[in-house]
Design a protein around this motif. Structure first.
Motif, PDB file in Angstrom:
ATOM      1  N   ARG A  49       0.867  -1.193   0.000  1.00 32.39           N
ATOM      2  CA  ARG A  49       0.000   0.000   0.000  1.00 32.39           C
ATOM      3  C   ARG A  49       0.890   1.225   0.000  1.00 32.39           C
ATOM      4  O   ARG A  49       1.415   1.643   1.021  1.00 32.39           O
ATOM      5  CB  ARG A  49      -0.924  -0.015   1.216  1.00 32.39           C
ATOM      6  N   HIS A  50       1.043   1.839  -1.155  1.00 36.10           N
ATOM      7  CA  HIS A  50       2.021   2.919  -1.366  1.00 36.10           C
ATOM      8  C   HIS A  50       1.735   4.181  -0.565  1.00 36.10           C
ATOM      9  O   HIS A  50       2.631   4.959  -0.295  1.00 36.10           O
ATOM     10  CB  HIS A  50       2.101   3.264  -2.854  1.00 36.10           C
ATOM     11  N   ASP A  51       0.500   4.417  -0.145  1.00 37.47           N
ATOM     12  CA  ASP A  51       0.158   5.668   0.535  1.00 37.47           C
ATOM     13  C   ASP A  51       0.448   5.660   2.034  1.00 37.47           C
ATOM     14  O   ASP A  51       0.360   6.695   2.687  1.00 37.47           O
ATOM     15  CB  ASP A  51      -1.325   5.995   0.309  1.00 37.47           C
ATOM     16  N   LEU A  52       0.802   4.529   2.601  1.00 37.69           N
ATOM     17  CA  LEU A  52       0.980   4.428   4.056  1.00 37.69           C
ATOM     18  C   LEU A  52       2.197   5.198   4.568  1.00 37.69           C
ATOM     19  O   LEU A  52       2.154   5.782   5.644  1.00 37.69           O
ATOM     20  CB  LEU A  52       1.056   2.966   4.481  1.00 37.69           C
ATOM     21  N   GLY A  53       3.296   5.209   3.825  1.00 36.34           N
ATOM     22  CA  GLY A  53       4.514   5.911   4.259  1.00 36.34           C
ATOM     23  C   GLY A  53       4.298   7.402   4.464  1.00 36.34           C
ATOM     24  O   GLY A  53       4.581   7.932   5.543  1.00 36.34           O
ATOM     25  N   PRO A  54       3.786   8.117   3.457  1.00 33.12           N
ATOM     26  CA  PRO A  54       3.535   9.552   3.654  1.00 33.12           C
ATOM     27  C   PRO A  54       2.499   9.843   4.746  1.00 33.12           C
ATOM     28  O   PRO A  54       2.632  10.815   5.478  1.00 33.12           O
ATOM     29  CB  PRO A  54       3.030  10.017   2.284  1.00 33.12           C
ATOM     30  N   ARG A  55       1.488   8.985   4.872  1.00 35.95           N
ATOM     31  CA  ARG A  55       0.467   9.208   5.902  1.00 35.95           C
ATOM     32  C   ARG A  55       1.055   9.041   7.302  1.00 35.95           C
ATOM     33  O   ARG A  55       0.762   9.829   8.205  1.00 35.95           O
ATOM     34  CB  ARG A  55      -0.709   8.247   5.695  1.00 35.95           C
ATOM     35  N   LEU A  56       1.912   8.021   7.494  1.00 41.97           N
ATOM     36  CA  LEU A  56       2.551   7.833   8.793  1.00 41.97           C
ATOM     37  C   LEU A  56       3.549   8.958   9.060  1.00 41.97           C
ATOM     38  O   LEU A  56       3.644   9.442  10.197  1.00 41.97           O
ATOM     39  CB  LEU A  56       3.235   6.468   8.868  1.00 41.97           C
ATOM     40  N   SER A  57       4.264   9.412   8.039  1.00 38.70           N
ATOM     41  CA  SER A  57       5.197  10.535   8.210  1.00 38.70           C
ATOM     42  C   SER A  57       4.469  11.771   8.712  1.00 38.70           C
ATOM     43  O   SER A  57       4.919  12.435   9.656  1.00 38.70           O
ATOM     44  CB  SER A  57       5.893  10.866   6.886  1.00 38.70           C
ATOM     45  N   LEU A  58       3.353  12.091   8.105  1.00 39.81           N
ATOM     46  CA  LEU A  58       2.565  13.252   8.514  1.00 39.81           C
ATOM     47  C   LEU A  58       2.061  13.102   9.943  1.00 39.81           C
ATOM     48  O   LEU A  58       2.119  14.049  10.734  1.00 39.81           O
ATOM     49  CB  LEU A  58       1.398  13.462   7.549  1.00 39.81           C
ATOM     50  N   ALA A  59       1.600  11.919  10.295  1.00 39.52           N
ATOM     51  CA  ALA A  59       1.106  11.683  11.658  1.00 39.52           C
ATOM     52  C   ALA A  59       2.232  11.822  12.688  1.00 39.52           C
ATOM     53  O   ALA A  59       2.030  12.395  13.767  1.00 39.52           O
ATOM     54  CB  ALA A  59       0.457  10.307  11.753  1.00 39.52           C
ATOM     55  N   ILE A  60       3.426  11.337  12.363  1.00 36.74           N
ATOM     56  CA  ILE A  60       4.566  11.450  13.282  1.00 36.74           C
ATOM     57  C   ILE A  60       4.964  12.910  13.461  1.00 36.74           C
ATOM     58  O   ILE A  60       5.196  13.370  14.580  1.00 36.74           O
ATOM     59  CB  ILE A  60       5.745  10.598  12.779  1.00 36.74           C
ATOM     60  N   VAL A  61       5.049  13.652  12.374  1.00 36.56           N
ATOM     61  CA  VAL A  61       5.407  15.075  12.450  1.00 36.56           C
ATOM     62  C   VAL A  61       4.379  15.833  13.296  1.00 36.56           C
ATOM     63  O   VAL A  61       4.742  16.648  14.151  1.00 36.56           O
ATOM     64  CB  VAL A  61       5.533  15.685  11.034  1.00 36.56           C
ATOM     65  N   THR A  62       3.110  15.551  13.079  1.00 42.40           N
ATOM     66  CA  THR A  62       2.048  16.203  13.855  1.00 42.40           C
ATOM     67  C   THR A  62       2.186  15.885  15.336  1.00 42.40           C
ATOM     68  O   THR A  62       2.057  16.775  16.180  1.00 42.40           O
ATOM     69  CB  THR A  62       0.664  15.765  13.338  1.00 42.40           C
ATOM     70  N   GLU A  63       2.465  14.626  15.669  1.00 42.28           N
ATOM     71  CA  GLU A  63       2.637  14.223  17.073  1.00 42.28           C
ATOM     72  C   GLU A  63       3.843  14.902  17.709  1.00 42.28           C
ATOM     73  O   GLU A  63       3.770  15.379  18.836  1.00 42.28           O
ATOM     74  CB  GLU A  63       2.808  12.699  17.184  1.00 42.28           C
TER      75      GLU A  63
END
Length: 183
Positions: free
Chosen positions: A57-71
């Motif tokens: 699932r190619h979209d998981l990396g950018p989505r997790l990156s954004l969530a980590i930065v937000t946290e």
């Protein structure tokens, strides 16, 4: 006699005031309090490259990156920067993504499922020092593995996408929680 008592009283008061002042300045200078005491004081900036994704699932990396930065930005005193020469770098690799059926209907339709993500994370200073403090194996210097899941029920209108987003957010919280200092 009354003048001597007043001068002794003034000397005692000034000595007491000086002692109290010095104890605040010298004794508590390294003491930290509040939420910032949970984090390293020698790190101010964190570089978070896009999460490397080893799943299909190619979209998981950018989505997790954004969530980590937000946290990191919302919970820690650290500032996330795009410069690789930051004080530290948080490297995350998504290793697997699964959807497990928990219960089925009599016609073999999935009723309840779990969306699961597994990742490895490593937090390194600019000097190459491992910054995660794993409580299970202190000073191990190894990469920490994380696994997180979220349950969803398609019959109730829930989808794999909403479950995966909830899993991503929980995984980001767990990774950022490991940035706290151990007591």
């Amino acid at each position: 006699m009354n003048g001597i008592v007043k001068s002794i009283d003034a000397i005692v008061r000034s000595t007491l005031l000086l002692t109290i002042s010095l104890s605040f300045v010298g004794g508590c200078s390294l003491y930290q309090y509040g939420p910032s005491s949970l984090y390293r004081s020698d790190i101010r900036t964190v570089h978070v490259p896009i999460v490397r994704n080893e799943t299909f699932r190619h979209d998981l990396g950018p989505r997790l990156s954004l969530a980590i930065v937000t946290e990191i930005e919302s919970r820690t005193p650290f500032k996330v920067v795009s410069d690789p020469a930051a004080d530290s770098t948080l490297l995350v690799v998504l290793t697997s993504e699964n959807k497990n059926v928990l219960t089925e209907t009599s016609s073999d339709d999935p009723r309840a499922l779990d969306a699961t993500l597994t990742a490895r994370a490593d937090w390194v200073s600019r000097r190459g020092e491992k910054l995660f403090q794993n409580t299970v194996t202190p000073q191990s210097g190894s990469v920490i593995s994380f696994s997180q899941d979220s349950r969803f029920v398609p019959e109730a209108g829930q989808s794999i996408d909403t479950a995966m987003q909830a899993t991503i957010e929980k995984l980001a919280q767990r990774i950022v929680s490991q940035m706290e200092l151990r007591w």
